[in-house]
Design a protein around this motif. Structure first.
Motif, PDB file in Angstrom:
ATOM      1  N   ARG A 197       8.282  12.934 -11.903  1.00 27.84           N
ATOM      2  CA  ARG A 197       8.853  12.884 -11.055  1.00 27.84           C
ATOM      3  C   ARG A 197       8.391  12.154  -9.842  1.00 27.84           C
ATOM      4  NH1 ARG A 197       9.114  14.151  -6.223  1.00 27.84           N
ATOM      5  NH2 ARG A 197       7.028  14.906  -6.070  1.00 27.84           N
ATOM      6  N   TRP A 198       7.118  12.423  -9.590  1.00 24.08           N
ATOM      7  CA  TRP A 198       6.382  11.547  -8.328  1.00 24.08           C
ATOM      8  C   TRP A 198       6.358   9.944  -8.673  1.00 24.08           C
ATOM      9  CZ3 TRP A 198       0.407  10.781  -8.508  1.00 24.08           C
ATOM     10  CH2 TRP A 198       0.108  10.440  -7.047  1.00 24.08           C
ATOM     11  N   HIS A 199       5.896   9.937  -9.974  1.00 25.44           N
ATOM     12  CA  HIS A 199       5.840   8.249 -10.334  1.00 25.44           C
ATOM     13  C   HIS A 199       7.160   7.495 -10.345  1.00 25.44           C
ATOM     14  CE1 HIS A 199       2.224   8.374 -12.965  1.00 25.44           C
ATOM     15  NE2 HIS A 199       2.039   8.560 -11.800  1.00 25.44           N
ATOM     16  N   THR A 200       8.441   8.403 -10.443  1.00 23.23           N
ATOM     17  CA  THR A 200       9.735   7.845 -10.144  1.00 23.23           C
ATOM     18  C   THR A 200       9.904   7.567  -8.752  1.00 23.23           C
ATOM     19  OG1 THR A 200      10.580   8.951 -12.149  1.00 23.23           O
ATOM     20  CG2 THR A 200      12.229   8.308 -10.601  1.00 23.23           C
ATOM     21  N   ALA A 201       9.627   8.548  -8.090  1.00 22.54           N
ATOM     22  CA  ALA A 201       9.777   8.579  -6.538  1.00 22.54           C
ATOM     23  C   ALA A 201       9.130   7.318  -5.896  1.00 22.54           C
ATOM     24  CB  ALA A 201       9.519   9.793  -5.717  1.00 22.54           C
ATOM     25  N   ARG A 202       7.794   6.939  -6.363  1.00 22.35           N
ATOM     26  CA  ARG A 202       7.190   5.953  -6.016  1.00 22.35           C
ATOM     27  C   ARG A 202       7.698   4.841  -6.480  1.00 22.35           C
ATOM     28  NH1 ARG A 202       0.615   6.786  -7.134  1.00 22.35           N
ATOM     29  NH2 ARG A 202       0.123   7.517  -5.129  1.00 22.35           N
ATOM     30  N   VAL A 203       8.188   4.569  -7.702  1.00 29.38           N
ATOM     31  CA  VAL A 203       8.624   3.553  -8.075  1.00 29.38           C
ATOM     32  C   VAL A 203      10.117   2.897  -7.548  1.00 29.38           C
ATOM     33  CG1 VAL A 203      10.162   2.251 -10.062  1.00 29.38           C
ATOM     34  CG2 VAL A 203       8.057   3.505 -10.635  1.00 29.38           C
ATOM     35  N   ASP A 204      10.725   4.092  -6.765  1.00 30.74           N
ATOM     36  CA  ASP A 204      11.662   3.777  -6.019  1.00 30.74           C
ATOM     37  C   ASP A 204      11.520   3.124  -4.548  1.00 30.74           C
ATOM     38  OD1 ASP A 204      13.690   4.861  -8.009  1.00 30.74           O
ATOM     39  OD2 ASP A 204      13.504   6.815  -6.932  1.00 30.74           O
ATOM     40  N   ALA A 205      10.503   3.786  -4.187  1.00 31.30           N
ATOM     41  CA  ALA A 205      10.090   3.434  -2.532  1.00 31.30           C
ATOM     42  C   ALA A 205       9.488   2.044  -2.738  1.00 31.30           C
ATOM     43  CB  ALA A 205       8.936   4.397  -2.193  1.00 31.30           C
TER      44      ALA A 205
ATOM     45  N   PHE B  99       0.854  -1.138   0.093  1.00 29.87           N
ATOM     46  CA  PHE B  99      -0.049  -0.093   0.080  1.00 29.87           C
ATOM     47  C   PHE B  99       1.128   1.102   0.133  1.00 29.87           C
ATOM     48  CE2 PHE B  99      -2.957  -2.500   2.478  1.00 29.87           C
ATOM     49  CZ  PHE B  99      -3.741  -3.102   1.422  1.00 29.87           C
ATOM     50  N   LEU B 100       0.462   2.133  -0.701  1.00 30.61           N
ATOM     51  CA  LEU B 100       1.065   3.541  -0.485  1.00 30.61           C
ATOM     52  C   LEU B 100       0.513   4.378   0.272  1.00 30.61           C
ATOM     53  CD1 LEU B 100       1.749   4.220  -4.411  1.00 30.61           C
ATOM     54  CD2 LEU B 100       3.520   4.245  -2.618  1.00 30.61           C
ATOM     55  N   ASP B 101       1.087   4.647   1.457  1.00 28.28           N
ATOM     56  CA  ASP B 101       0.376   5.173   2.789  1.00 28.28           C
ATOM     57  C   ASP B 101       0.113   6.882   2.495  1.00 28.28           C
ATOM     58  OD1 ASP B 101      -0.635   5.949   5.297  1.00 28.28           O
ATOM     59  OD2 ASP B 101       1.144   4.952   6.327  1.00 28.28           O
ATOM     60  N   LYS B 102      -0.878   7.346   2.381  1.00 27.13           N
ATOM     61  CA  LYS B 102      -1.207   8.639   2.213  1.00 27.13           C
ATOM     62  C   LYS B 102      -1.525   9.581   3.547  1.00 27.13           C
ATOM     63  CE  LYS B 102      -2.508   8.062  -2.582  1.00 27.13           C
ATOM     64  NZ  LYS B 102      -3.363   8.183  -3.571  1.00 27.13           N
ATOM     65  N   GLY B 103      -1.461   8.601   4.609  1.00 27.85           N
ATOM     66  CA  GLY B 103      -1.402   9.498   5.998  1.00 27.85           C
ATOM     67  C   GLY B 103      -2.983   9.254   6.603  1.00 27.85           C
TER      68      GLY B 103
ATOM     69  N   PRO C 241       5.372   9.438  -1.461  1.00 30.35           N
ATOM     70  CA  PRO C 241       6.218  10.626  -1.601  1.00 30.35           C
ATOM     71  C   PRO C 241       5.245  11.547  -1.914  1.00 30.35           C
ATOM     72  CG  PRO C 241       7.114   8.729  -3.112  1.00 30.35           C
ATOM     73  CD  PRO C 241       5.674   8.186  -2.500  1.00 30.35           C
ATOM     74  N   PRO C 242       6.000  12.903  -1.279  1.00 32.32           N
ATOM     75  CA  PRO C 242       5.091  14.162  -1.776  1.00 32.32           C
ATOM     76  C   PRO C 242       5.025  14.455  -2.910  1.00 32.32           C
ATOM     77  CG  PRO C 242       7.402  14.593  -0.616  1.00 32.32           C
ATOM     78  CD  PRO C 242       7.011  13.131  -0.578  1.00 32.32           C
ATOM     79  N   ARG C 243       3.918  15.127  -3.221  1.00 29.60           N
ATOM     80  CA  ARG C 243       3.540  15.851  -4.494  1.00 29.60           C
ATOM     81  C   ARG C 243       2.972  17.143  -4.571  1.00 29.60           C
ATOM     82  NH1 ARG C 243      -1.483  13.346  -8.268  1.00 29.60           N
ATOM     83  NH2 ARG C 243      -1.412  14.927  -9.865  1.00 29.60           N
ATOM     84  N   ASP C 244       3.603  17.786  -5.657  1.00 26.09           N
ATOM     85  CA  ASP C 244       3.092  19.164  -5.788  1.00 26.09           C
ATOM     86  C   ASP C 244       1.674  19.144  -6.423  1.00 26.09           C
ATOM     87  OD1 ASP C 244       2.492  21.877  -6.498  1.00 26.09           O
ATOM     88  OD2 ASP C 244       4.612  22.336  -7.242  1.00 26.09           O
ATOM     89  N   ARG C 245       0.567  19.526  -6.000  1.00 30.09           N
ATOM     90  CA  ARG C 245      -0.633  19.467  -6.443  1.00 30.09           C
ATOM     91  C   ARG C 245      -1.025  20.566  -7.578  1.00 30.09           C
ATOM     92  NH1 ARG C 245      -3.273  14.486  -5.986  1.00 30.09           N
ATOM     93  NH2 ARG C 245      -2.493  13.501  -4.104  1.00 30.09           N
ATOM     94  N   ASP C 246       0.090  21.657  -7.390  1.00 30.86           N
ATOM     95  CA  ASP C 246      -0.608  22.770  -8.279  1.00 30.86           C
ATOM     96  C   ASP C 246       0.985  23.154  -8.865  1.00 30.86           C
ATOM     97  OD1 ASP C 246      -1.899  24.884  -9.959  1.00 30.86           O
ATOM     98  OD2 ASP C 246      -1.666  26.343  -8.035  1.00 30.86           O
ATOM     99  N   PRO C 247       1.479  22.354  -9.856  1.00 30.53           N
ATOM    100  CA  PRO C 247       2.864  22.502 -10.322  1.00 30.53           C
ATOM    101  C   PRO C 247       2.819  23.522 -11.528  1.00 30.53           C
ATOM    102  CG  PRO C 247       2.152  20.413 -10.893  1.00 30.53           C
ATOM    103  CD  PRO C 247       0.931  20.874 -10.095  1.00 30.53           C
ATOM    104  N   ALA C 248       3.831  24.068 -11.787  1.00 29.57           N
ATOM    105  CA  ALA C 248       3.936  24.832 -13.161  1.00 29.57           C
ATOM    106  C   ALA C 248       3.864  24.174 -14.249  1.00 29.57           C
ATOM    107  CB  ALA C 248       5.247  25.659 -13.264  1.00 29.57           C
ATOM    108  N   ASP C 249       4.641  22.816 -14.233  1.00 31.33           N
ATOM    109  CA  ASP C 249       4.451  21.973 -15.182  1.00 31.33           C
ATOM    110  C   ASP C 249       3.917  20.389 -14.646  1.00 31.33           C
ATOM    111  OD1 ASP C 249       5.003  19.878 -17.311  1.00 31.33           O
ATOM    112  OD2 ASP C 249       6.918  20.789 -17.565  1.00 31.33           O
TER     113      ASP C 249
END
Length: 249
Positions: free
Chosen positions: A81-89, A32-36, A66-74
């Motif tokens: 980036r977020w998916h890569t962090a998830r894959v690593d974890a 499970f990806l734990d979101k708190g 992993p944390p994610r920016d919900r309102d990013p410029a790109d």
């Protein structure tokens, strides 16, 4: 090594298929990806499914999301980036907890093929791990649960249905806007894009004890839906909702 992606429906503990039940029973480790704490109730529903269907001695591994920016410029770059962090974890968790020859699984809300990133993650895990076999178990979609709950057909005779997101609703081309199923729309974009005479069928917490259904002419019910959504999210700390927008004929 086997990795299963199991669709478990939109939220109701009984809205899983017999195929999903069998897949759960044949799994050693559930990831499970734990979101708190804000999604603790969702975690509890998944645990109910495991209590009912998983084999004795199974293991549940909660991996901090992993944390994610919900309102990013790109937006797309941030998602990558977020998916890569998830894959690593998740890759590290598999190394630590899954025995050689074992089977791990993700339990995915709704269906894994519809607006969910898990299969993109498992594709990247498979690229890193030779011999990893990914198996996908389809699930009941929130779209089918929505139309069933309202007792409606999603389209007129022979008409198309477009499934989209709130972010893209304003760019729907003419001719594709007869029937639109809209997901991932925290802003309820139809309030700005739809004609007041269009019809909206909205549902939240589909299949659960918290289920809320509202429908009607956009000009009459849009703000009522927005108020109900805001109040429900404040009360429970989370919300999963979807709506069908039909253009006035």
């Amino acid at each position: 090594m086997r990795l299963r992606v199991i669709g478990i429906g939109p939220g109701g503990a009984r809205q899983i298929t017999l195929e999903a039940v069998d897949a759960i029973a044949g799994t050693d480790v559930f990831l499970f990806l734990d979101k708190g704490s804000r999604t603790s109730e969702l975690t509890a529903v998944r645990q109910q499914m495991l209590d009912a269907h998983a084999r004795p001695g199974h293991q549940v591994v909660a991996v901090p999301d992993p944390p994610r920016d919900r309102d990013p410029a790109d937006y797309e770059a941030e998602v990558r980036r977020w998916h890569t962090a998830r894959v690593d974890a998740l890759d590290a968790a598999i190394d630590e907890f899954l025995p050689d020859g074992g089977t791990a699984a993700f339990l995915v809300w709704g269906d894994p093929a519809l607006y969910d990133s898990t299969l993109r993650i498992t594709d990247r895990l498979a690229e890193r791990r030779s011999g990893l076999h990914v198996e996908v178990i389809p699930g009941v979609t929130s779209a089918s649960s929505l139309t069933a709950a309202h007792g409606i057909v999603a389209h007129g005779v022979g008409e198309p249905v477009l499934t989209t997101t709130g972010r893209r609703l304003a760019t729907t081309p003419d001719g594709a806007d007869l029937n639109q199923i809209v997901m991932l729309d925290s802003a309820l974009a139809f309030r700005e894009t739809a004609h007041p005479d269009d019809t909206v069928y909205w549902g939240a917490y589909l299949g659960t004890e918290h289920e809320i259904l509202m429908s009607g002419r956009v000009g009459d019910v849009a703000e009522e839906i927005a108020s109900a959504r805001s109040q429900a999210r404040e009360r429970l700390g989370w919300i999963m909702d979807i709506y069908l927008l039909q253009r006035a004929r």
